[in-house]
Motif scaffolding. Structure first.
Motif, PDB file in Angstrom:
ATOM      1  N   LEU A 122      72.939  32.293  22.285  1.00  0.00           N
ATOM      2  CA  LEU A 122      73.988  33.309  22.230  1.00  0.00           C
ATOM      3  C   LEU A 122      75.382  32.753  22.493  1.00  0.00           C
ATOM      4  CD1 LEU A 122      72.173  36.304  24.009  1.00  0.00           C
ATOM      5  CD2 LEU A 122      72.597  35.986  21.555  1.00  0.00           C
ATOM      6  N   GLU A 123      75.479  31.778  23.384  1.00  0.00           N
ATOM      7  CA  GLU A 123      76.783  31.209  23.722  1.00  0.00           C
ATOM      8  C   GLU A 123      77.038  29.884  23.007  1.00  0.00           C
ATOM      9  OE1 GLU A 123      77.053  30.964  27.949  1.00  0.00           O
ATOM     10  OE2 GLU A 123      76.854  33.123  28.241  1.00  0.00           O
ATOM     11  N   LYS A 124      76.114  29.506  22.134  1.00  0.00           N
ATOM     12  CA  LYS A 124      76.197  28.244  21.381  1.00  0.00           C
ATOM     13  C   LYS A 124      76.236  27.039  22.332  1.00  0.00           C
ATOM     14  CE  LYS A 124      77.804  30.142  17.072  1.00  0.00           C
ATOM     15  NZ  LYS A 124      78.512  29.838  15.813  1.00  0.00           N
ATOM     16  N   GLY A 125      76.673  25.901  21.822  1.00  0.00           N
ATOM     17  CA  GLY A 125      76.686  24.706  22.650  1.00  0.00           C
ATOM     18  C   GLY A 125      75.294  24.230  23.015  1.00  0.00           C
ATOM     19  N   ILE A 126      74.351  24.312  22.054  1.00  0.00           N
ATOM     20  CA  ILE A 126      72.988  23.869  22.320  1.00  0.00           C
ATOM     21  C   ILE A 126      72.484  22.970  21.188  1.00  0.00           C
ATOM     22  CG2 ILE A 126      72.402  25.962  23.601  1.00  0.00           C
ATOM     23  CD1 ILE A 126      70.688  26.789  21.169  1.00  0.00           C
ATOM     24  N   VAL A 127      71.492  22.155  21.548  1.00  0.00           N
ATOM     25  CA  VAL A 127      70.762  21.344  20.581  1.00  0.00           C
ATOM     26  C   VAL A 127      69.305  21.724  20.750  1.00  0.00           C
ATOM     27  CG1 VAL A 127      70.147  19.033  19.804  1.00  0.00           C
ATOM     28  CG2 VAL A 127      72.398  19.436  20.824  1.00  0.00           C
ATOM     29  N   MET A 128      68.653  22.124  19.661  1.00  0.00           N
ATOM     30  CA  MET A 128      67.258  22.555  19.752  1.00  0.00           C
ATOM     31  C   MET A 128      66.444  21.899  18.645  1.00  0.00           C
ATOM     32  SD  MET A 128      65.614  26.433  19.867  1.00  0.00           S
ATOM     33  CE  MET A 128      66.678  26.924  21.222  1.00  0.00           C
ATOM     34  N   ASP A 129      65.266  21.400  19.007  1.00  0.00           N
ATOM     35  CA  ASP A 129      64.403  20.783  18.005  1.00  0.00           C
ATOM     36  C   ASP A 129      63.084  21.519  17.902  1.00  0.00           C
ATOM     37  OD1 ASP A 129      63.430  19.783  20.548  1.00  0.00           O
ATOM     38  OD2 ASP A 129      62.278  18.319  19.403  1.00  0.00           O
ATOM     39  N   GLY A 130      62.434  21.392  16.735  1.00  0.00           N
ATOM     40  CA  GLY A 130      61.160  22.061  16.554  1.00  0.00           C
ATOM     41  C   GLY A 130      60.679  21.983  15.118  1.00  0.00           C
ATOM     42  N   ARG A 131      60.016  23.054  14.666  1.00  0.00           N
ATOM     43  CA  ARG A 131      59.468  23.092  13.309  1.00  0.00           C
ATOM     44  C   ARG A 131      60.159  24.138  12.425  1.00  0.00           C
ATOM     45  NH1 ARG A 131      57.212  19.837  16.088  1.00  0.00           N
ATOM     46  NH2 ARG A 131      55.067  19.076  15.965  1.00  0.00           N
ATOM     47  N   ASP A 132      60.736  25.152  13.061  1.00  0.00           N
ATOM     48  CA  ASP A 132      61.350  26.238  12.276  1.00  0.00           C
ATOM     49  C   ASP A 132      62.695  26.659  12.851  1.00  0.00           C
ATOM     50  OD1 ASP A 132      60.476  27.398  14.627  1.00  0.00           O
ATOM     51  OD2 ASP A 132      59.697  29.206  13.674  1.00  0.00           O
ATOM     52  N   ILE A 133      63.370  25.752  13.532  1.00  0.00           N
ATOM     53  CA  ILE A 133      64.609  26.107  14.220  1.00  0.00           C
ATOM     54  C   ILE A 133      65.736  26.383  13.219  1.00  0.00           C
ATOM     55  CG2 ILE A 133      66.205  25.498  16.056  1.00  0.00           C
ATOM     56  CD1 ILE A 133      63.243  25.782  16.865  1.00  0.00           C
ATOM     57  N   GLY A 134      65.893  25.502  12.249  1.00  0.00           N
ATOM     58  CA  GLY A 134      66.962  25.698  11.269  1.00  0.00           C
ATOM     59  C   GLY A 134      66.628  26.704  10.187  1.00  0.00           C
ATOM     60  N   SER A 135      65.341  27.001  10.024  1.00  0.00           N
ATOM     61  CA  SER A 135      64.935  27.931   8.973  1.00  0.00           C
ATOM     62  C   SER A 135      64.732  29.357   9.476  1.00  0.00           C
ATOM     63  CB  SER A 135      63.632  27.444   8.309  1.00  0.00           C
ATOM     64  OG  SER A 135      62.600  27.310   9.276  1.00  0.00           O
ATOM     65  N   THR A 136      64.216  29.503  10.702  1.00  0.00           N
ATOM     66  CA  THR A 136      63.891  30.833  11.233  1.00  0.00           C
ATOM     67  C   THR A 136      64.697  31.221  12.464  1.00  0.00           C
ATOM     68  OG1 THR A 136      61.611  30.658  10.403  1.00  0.00           O
ATOM     69  CG2 THR A 136      62.022  32.284  12.140  1.00  0.00           C
ATOM     70  N   VAL A 137      64.772  30.319  13.441  1.00  0.00           N
ATOM     71  CA  VAL A 137      65.423  30.656  14.710  1.00  0.00           C
ATOM     72  C   VAL A 137      66.940  30.731  14.550  1.00  0.00           C
ATOM     73  CG1 VAL A 137      65.685  30.053  17.145  1.00  0.00           C
ATOM     74  CG2 VAL A 137      63.546  29.524  15.958  1.00  0.00           C
ATOM     75  N   PHE A 138      67.542  29.691  13.975  1.00  0.00           N
ATOM     76  CA  PHE A 138      68.996  29.656  13.773  1.00  0.00           C
ATOM     77  C   PHE A 138      69.323  29.266  12.337  1.00  0.00           C
ATOM     78  CE2 PHE A 138      68.679  28.514  18.401  1.00  0.00           C
ATOM     79  CZ  PHE A 138      69.219  29.691  18.890  1.00  0.00           C
ATOM     80  N   PRO A 139      69.053  30.148  11.372  1.00  0.00           N
ATOM     81  CA  PRO A 139      69.338  29.823   9.964  1.00  0.00           C
ATOM     82  C   PRO A 139      70.827  29.641   9.685  1.00  0.00           C
ATOM     83  CG  PRO A 139      68.775  32.146  10.207  1.00  0.00           C
ATOM     84  CD  PRO A 139      68.457  31.483  11.517  1.00  0.00           C
ATOM     85  N   ASP A 140      71.686  30.146  10.587  1.00  0.00           N
ATOM     86  CA  ASP A 140      73.130  30.018  10.393  1.00  0.00           C
ATOM     87  C   ASP A 140      73.745  28.928  11.268  1.00  0.00           C
ATOM     88  OD1 ASP A 140      73.210  32.151   8.535  1.00  0.00           O
ATOM     89  OD2 ASP A 140      73.247  33.614  10.164  1.00  0.00           O
ATOM     90  N   ALA A 141      72.908  28.051  11.804  1.00  0.00           N
ATOM     91  CA  ALA A 141      73.418  26.961  12.644  1.00  0.00           C
ATOM     92  C   ALA A 141      74.409  26.112  11.858  1.00  0.00           C
ATOM     93  CB  ALA A 141      72.258  26.088  13.122  1.00  0.00           C
ATOM     94  N   GLU A 142      75.439  25.639  12.553  1.00  0.00           N
ATOM     95  CA  GLU A 142      76.479  24.861  11.890  1.00  0.00           C
ATOM     96  C   GLU A 142      75.959  23.504  11.396  1.00  0.00           C
ATOM     97  OE1 GLU A 142      78.536  27.780  14.560  1.00  0.00           O
ATOM     98  OE2 GLU A 142      76.777  26.469  14.713  1.00  0.00           O
TER      99      GLU A 142
END
Length: 229
Positions: A122-142
């Motif tokens: 919610l406040e950004k400033g994070i790095v997250m890894d996984g299997r569906d982070i860029g596709s499902t969790v944060f599809p609008d990640a920069e």
């Protein structure tokens, strides 16, 4: 640099967590290990003999699970706590690794984990890894990375990691486990492993950790510069 979200997806043992931790430290961001969350849930299910094929049992079990990350100043890293217990190293055991993809494929488990993961961003400033982070969790990640590496290289990396903790583990066991996890991750019905739209593809088969890290940092800075232009 403005606060953004950086995601890293990819197959097991591609170096996602190692790279994510270094990026978080470099940019002063929080690191969230989504894989550790699924491992912690799997550990709870195994300890409490929860049948993850039974939706009612899963829903009830999830009500009793509290997951949080706490920073360990001694080791300079975030560690995962399951219901108040530090399970950072327990969840790396092969017994958990053999079942985590099955548990992570359960609809109720993914919904539980994704909601928790999204709250962290919610406040950004994070790095997250996984299997569906860029596709499902944060599809609008920069910044969205998708990591790849040859299977043989991934097996050797995973074997070395596990052998230090369990000298009885065999190369055949590790190879079988990775192939099994790849299949389940790519073919599960809920949020299968896919290259996120707009993701930057990084293959680290032939790079050292430092070389790979520099490539990723340069990519993040390049995107950040465009956002601020």
């Amino acid at each position: 640099m403005q606060q953004i979200i950086i995601t890293l997806d990819g197959y097991s043992s591609c170096g996602k967590s190692t790279l994510a931790k270094r990026l978080a430290s470099y940019f002063g961001y929080k690191f969230i290990d989504s894989g550790a969350m699924y491992r912690a849930i799997t550990l709870y299910f195994l300890r409490n003999v929860v049948d993850w094929n039974n939706s009612e049992e899963v829903v009830e079990a999830l009500k009793n699970i509290d997951i949080e990350f706490q920073y360990n100043p001694e080791f300079k890293q975030s560690e995962i706590f399951l219901n108040g217990e530090n399970v950072e190293y327990v969840i790396r055991d092969l017994v958990v690794a053999e079942k985590v993809s099955e548990v992570a494929a359960v609809k109720e488990v993914r919904e539980f984990a994704v909601a928790l993961q999204q709250s962290y961003g919610l406040e950004k400033g994070i790095v997250m890894d996984g299997r569906d982070i860029g596709s499902t969790v944060f599809p609008d990640a920069e910044v969205k990375f998708f990591l790849e590496a040859d299977l043989a290289v991934r097996v050797q990396r995973r074997f070395k990691e596990l052998y230090e903790k369990n000298p009885h583990v065999t190369l055949e066991e590790v190879s079988s486990n990775l192939a099994h996890r790849d299949y389940i991750d790519s073919n599960r019905e809920i949020s299968p492993l896919r290259k996120p739209e707009g993701a930057i593809i990084l293959d680290n088969t032939n790079y050292t950790k430092d070389e790979f890290f520099k490539i990723a940092v340069d990519k993040v800075k390049e995107v950040a510069a465009k956002l601020e232009a």
